[in-house]
Write an enzyme that holds these catalytic residues in place. Structure first.
Site, PDB file in Angstrom:
ATOM      1  N   GLU A 152     -38.577 -19.056  13.565  1.00 19.49           N
ATOM      2  CA  GLU A 152     -38.924 -18.471  12.278  1.00 19.49           C
ATOM      3  C   GLU A 152     -37.617 -18.097  11.604  1.00 19.49           C
ATOM      4  OE1 GLU A 152     -41.971 -15.418  12.570  1.00 19.49           O
ATOM      5  OE2 GLU A 152     -43.487 -17.008  12.721  1.00 19.49           O
ATOM      6  N   THR A 180     -35.067 -13.156  20.325  1.00 18.79           N
ATOM      7  CA  THR A 180     -34.805 -13.151  18.884  1.00 18.79           C
ATOM      8  C   THR A 180     -33.298 -13.293  18.737  1.00 18.79           C
ATOM      9  OG1 THR A 180     -36.658 -11.630  18.544  1.00 18.79           O
ATOM     10  CG2 THR A 180     -35.042 -11.805  16.752  1.00 18.79           C
ATOM     11  N   TYR A 189     -53.123 -13.058  20.323  1.00 21.33           N
ATOM     12  CA  TYR A 189     -52.812 -12.143  19.220  1.00 21.33           C
ATOM     13  C   TYR A 189     -53.995 -11.337  18.687  1.00 21.33           C
ATOM     14  CZ  TYR A 189     -54.596 -14.478  15.008  1.00 21.33           C
ATOM     15  OH  TYR A 189     -55.392 -14.986  14.028  1.00 21.33           O
ATOM     16  N   THR A 245     -40.940 -14.806   8.099  1.00 24.65           N
ATOM     17  CA  THR A 245     -40.477 -16.158   7.795  1.00 24.65           C
ATOM     18  C   THR A 245     -40.382 -16.377   6.291  1.00 24.65           C
ATOM     19  OG1 THR A 245     -41.643 -16.849   9.760  1.00 24.65           O
ATOM     20  CG2 THR A 245     -40.913 -18.583   8.281  1.00 24.65           C
ATOM     21  N   ASP A 301     -40.708  -6.499  13.041  1.00 20.36           N
ATOM     22  CA  ASP A 301     -40.767  -7.776  12.341  1.00 20.36           C
ATOM     23  C   ASP A 301     -41.824  -7.700  11.253  1.00 20.36           C
ATOM     24  OD1 ASP A 301     -39.887 -10.357  11.897  1.00 20.36           O
ATOM     25  OD2 ASP A 301     -41.416 -11.230  13.182  1.00 20.36           O
ATOM     26  N   LYS A 322     -43.589 -13.535  21.169  1.00 21.87           N
ATOM     27  CA  LYS A 322     -42.388 -13.226  20.395  1.00 21.87           C
ATOM     28  C   LYS A 322     -41.370 -12.440  21.216  1.00 21.87           C
ATOM     29  CE  LYS A 322     -44.266 -14.132  16.153  1.00 21.87           C
ATOM     30  NZ  LYS A 322     -43.617 -14.801  15.014  1.00 21.87           N
ATOM     31  N   ARG A 368     -57.249 -19.797   9.287  1.00 23.50           N
ATOM     32  CA  ARG A 368     -58.510 -19.244   8.781  1.00 23.50           C
ATOM     33  C   ARG A 368     -59.071 -20.020   7.593  1.00 23.50           C
ATOM     34  NH1 ARG A 368     -55.217 -14.829   9.971  1.00 23.50           N
ATOM     35  NH2 ARG A 368     -54.335 -14.891   7.891  1.00 23.50           N
ATOM     36  N   ASP A 417     -36.637 -15.627  14.734  1.00 19.20           N
ATOM     37  CA  ASP A 417     -37.708 -15.012  15.516  1.00 19.20           C
ATOM     38  C   ASP A 417     -38.417 -16.126  16.297  1.00 19.20           C
ATOM     39  OD1 ASP A 417     -39.691 -13.199  16.339  1.00 19.20           O
ATOM     40  OD2 ASP A 417     -40.926 -13.661  14.596  1.00 19.20           O
ATOM     41  N   TYR A 421     -43.614  -9.492   7.549  1.00 24.84           N
ATOM     42  CA  TYR A 421     -44.407 -10.692   7.267  1.00 24.84           C
ATOM     43  C   TYR A 421     -44.388 -10.841   5.754  1.00 24.84           C
ATOM     44  CZ  TYR A 421     -48.728 -13.527   8.268  1.00 24.84           C
ATOM     45  OH  TYR A 421     -49.686 -14.502   8.444  1.00 24.84           O
ATOM     46  N   GLN A 432     -49.215 -17.367  21.288  1.00 26.24           N
ATOM     47  CA  GLN A 432     -49.605 -16.491  20.178  1.00 26.24           C
ATOM     48  C   GLN A 432     -51.084 -16.669  19.814  1.00 26.24           C
ATOM     49  OE1 GLN A 432     -47.027 -17.039  16.776  1.00 26.24           O
ATOM     50  NE2 GLN A 432     -48.016 -15.432  15.554  1.00 26.24           N
ATOM     51  N   ARG A 486     -46.076 -20.608  19.841  1.00 28.64           N
ATOM     52  CA  ARG A 486     -47.315 -20.667  19.046  1.00 28.64           C
ATOM     53  C   ARG A 486     -48.569 -20.750  19.897  1.00 28.64           C
ATOM     54  NH1 ARG A 486     -45.436 -18.451  14.608  1.00 28.64           N
ATOM     55  NH2 ARG A 486     -43.722 -19.660  13.709  1.00 28.64           N
ATOM     56  N   HIS A 545     -45.269 -18.302   3.539  1.00 23.70           N
ATOM     57  CA  HIS A 545     -45.501 -18.384   4.990  1.00 23.70           C
ATOM     58  C   HIS A 545     -46.858 -17.794   5.366  1.00 23.70           C
ATOM     59  CE1 HIS A 545     -44.854 -18.111   9.318  1.00 23.70           C
ATOM     60  NE2 HIS A 545     -45.082 -16.817   9.255  1.00 23.70           N
ATOM     61  N   GLU A 559     -35.571 -16.083   9.274  1.00 27.76           N
ATOM     62  CA  GLU A 559     -35.721 -14.763   8.671  1.00 27.76           C
ATOM     63  C   GLU A 559     -34.358 -14.160   8.349  1.00 27.76           C
ATOM     64  OE1 GLU A 559     -38.325 -12.066  10.730  1.00 27.76           O
ATOM     65  OE2 GLU A 559     -39.617 -13.652  11.500  1.00 27.76           O
ATOM     66  N   GLU A 584     -45.174 -24.724  10.119  1.00 27.03           N
ATOM     67  CA  GLU A 584     -45.486 -25.075   8.736  1.00 27.03           C
ATOM     68  C   GLU A 584     -44.972 -26.484   8.388  1.00 27.03           C
ATOM     69  OE1 GLU A 584     -43.700 -21.036   7.944  1.00 27.03           O
ATOM     70  OE2 GLU A 584     -44.735 -21.421   6.032  1.00 27.03           O
TER      71      GLU A 584
END
Lengths: 408, 408
Positions: free
Chosen positions: B195, B253, B240, B340, B122, B249, B138, B229, B124, B236, B233, B129, B197, B354
């Site tokens: 997600e 899928t 992670y 995503t 997968d 994840k 962050r 996907d 990114y 995660q 959350r 996204h 994708e 999001e």
């Protein structure tokens, strides 16, 4: 205690393959097609041939040059086959005359992948390693991630590049960016490393949407291999945030040619180290799931580290139960790397990153010095459990680094 | 321009499966064994039957209820087969009478996985996204990781739980720890997400130790699917660091039932967005590797987002070239999720994380409100490229969430 075999070399107290062991591999001789074999002393028993000769009751499971079909047959079939092998090879065996023609000198055997790896997952279950790497990357205060004492942290690895011991490994290419550089560059890895691990092999599958207990997870494990998770530290440092290691680990993983079964290791079962924080119930286990297996690393024939599998904070059963906890389906042939197994002292560390503390303290390797791996270096992992008058070994897990390829 | 077929429904300008498309799936009817099929209008052509009848020159490649054998046969075989299909189904086709008995109503077909997924990776590669998620996790200053504009960041996913559209998905169990909690707990995911994708499917393999150019990578790609996907959350967020998403994840899928071939998408090829920093040469491409494919998300039949594949900053060819750059061997059946695909506005975002900005802004879904997915909710992805008087579609990629299992 040593179980005695009519094959003399299997009774050597320092040999790796006594009757107590009976590890599973895939071998060929003189360019013949690869076949399933079992190591016994300095011989390989051609078990595909034994099955053809009607000496086993494995119903064609051994005719595919991979152990996956037997792995899928489940624990009762595993035990029955192991018992039959023991009968055939024990001192005073009735069928000795039928077995003798099926023995091949181990020295003549070329070893192949003993299993088809369905998926490869790499855990991070060695606390000393997590602590060492965390200290180097984030300082001693934040060394251990906050989740580490609660979760057997792991990530999905790449199965297509899991190779058998003896396979040469090309130095990887990749992106790196030194801290002071404006832009990254692409070229051969400059900080090539090993990770000394044990790989657990899943025999029995589990279904999607069905979490499993640690007890069931333990039953699902077919056996163990030595595992070298080759690592490109400079690629890793630049790529790993925020989604984890990718190309830094994807180029190669080496495993020992012999799968040591869970049954062979059972006499060496030990508890995991004391918990520093209580585990959530789904990760608790009321059986000793770890093993007392002495491990070592050699570079170009010189021993540079010794450690023990018992250092692992989480057993393979705990790793596997966590892996399936979300409802993730597990498959026959899944390979679970333990994570680097480092002991308390620098002479017990399981990676060059730790042994040289990020390249600051070069190692003496037979009169030469090394920080990371140079082209043509050969790295070898060894491991064995020590019984009363016998050893259960994995065979060497070795690989030589070739120069990086040219980009096409 | 629409290529006209003798099957009337294939000439509908708003249909997903005109002669220009010819996507590949695996279907069954009334409990018969799954077979390879091609969607055309409101029909499925039984191509396994067509091959048996001597109507194709595919030499038994279509008899395995998976497209992997044709995928492994390489681009020349892909083109020849597509050309032959076009001949059989075009207006005025000579063999119409032989083809007619091989058509099954699409409405009667149960769809199965169109391929055996070798490994699932997968990426990114959607910048909006990455920016959105980074801002939430962050802050806006550090939203985009420093490597993001240089590397198509990706991680290995779990292949055992890639399922075809229509498969119900059990809400995952897992560990979570709210920031203010002393200890983590284990239970059903509370922030279950999608997600949106696109998945690229690798047809032609590459060898271990052999990096590939973007041009070769492009040639290796067999086709594309819609891909959801599913993401937990809350799991995660806790798991992670530092090794990336794992159980958050691994539980599921979903992919669309139809593989749209690279050839069918070729008329819709577009360049990736302008580079904000120059790419290293190994990632540069002198061909348009992205596609203009309109995408949407529905929850319980209500459209909640629209976006476009052209938002991807890195094409699948760039992702694949990076994937192999270390020397990682790529395999027939490898599935590469794009990451995503979010557009510039909240109505163009590809995940609920999001759209609701971390659950702060609930969505209106047909008079009900949602932050994350509740049990029994059905999520559906759709996608099509718009041609002159025709559409090339993927079929819906849908899944309904079932309540979490009890831990055994």
């Amino acid at each position: 205690m040593l179980k005695r075999s009519w094959i003399d070399s299997a009774n050597d107290p320092e040999g790796e393959f006594p009757l107590n062991n009976l590890p599973y591999g895939v071998f060929s001789t003189n360019g013949t097609a690869p076949r399933c074999g079992v190591a016994i002393g300095d011989r390989v028993l051609d078990v595909a041939g034994a099955e053809e000769a009607g000496l086993t009751e494995t119903a064609d499971l051994l005719q595919y040059a991979t152990w996956n079909p037997l792995m899928a047959a489940g624990p009762a079939a595993w035990s029955a086959f192991r018992e039959r092998l023991t009968d055939l090879l024990a001192e005073g065996a009735a069928d000795r005359a039928k077995v003798e023609p099926l023995l091949v000198p181990l020295a003549d055997a070329t070893m192949h992948m003993p299993l088809e790896v369905a998926e490869y997952t790499d855990f991070y279950a060695g606390k000393q390693h997590a602590q060492n790497v965390g200290t180097m990357f984030r300082g001693p205060e934040n060394a251990l991630p906050p989740n580490w004492l609660h979760i057997p942290i792991g990530y999905n690895g790449r199965a297509s590049t899991v190779v058998v011991s003896g396979t040469d490994i090309r130095r990887p290419l990749g992106q790196t960016k030194p801290k002071d550089a404006e832009m990254p560059s692409f070229g051969p890895c400059k900080r090539l490393d090993i990770e000394l691990e044990i790989g657990a092999i899943v025999g029995t599958p589990s279904k999607m949407g069905e979490p499993i207990t640690t007890a069931r997870a333990q039953d699902m494990i077919f056996g163990y291999v030595l595992l070298n998770d080759w690592s490109a530290r400079d690629l890793q440092a630049w790529e790993y945030q925020p989604l984890g290691p990718f190309q830094a680990k994807a180029f190669a993983t080496s495993i020992s040619p012999w799968i040591v079964t869970r049954e062979a290791l059972a006499p060496f079962a030990v508890d995991t180290p004391p918990r520093e924080k209580p585990l959530l119930p789904y990760l608790q286990a009321d059986f000793p799931g770890n093993y007392d297996v002495a491990l070592s690393v050699e570079m170009n024939g010189h021993r540079i580290s010794t450690t023990n599998m018992r250092e692992l904070y989480y057993s393979a059963a705990q790793q596997l139960a966590h892996h399936a906890s979300s409802g993730c389906a597990m498959r026959t042939g899944d390979l679970l790397g333990s994570g680097t197994i480092s002991g308390p002292e620098p002479s017990n560390y399981g990676s060059l990153l730790e042994m040289t503390w990020g390249g600051e303290n070069p190692l003496d390797v037979g009169g030469e010095t090394r920080t990371f791996i140079e082209d043509d270096d050969t790295l070898t992992l060894r491991g064995h459990a020590q019984g009363d008058g016998y050893r259960v070994g994995f065979g060497a897990c070795t690989g030589t680094i070739l120069p990086a390829p040219e980009f096409p």
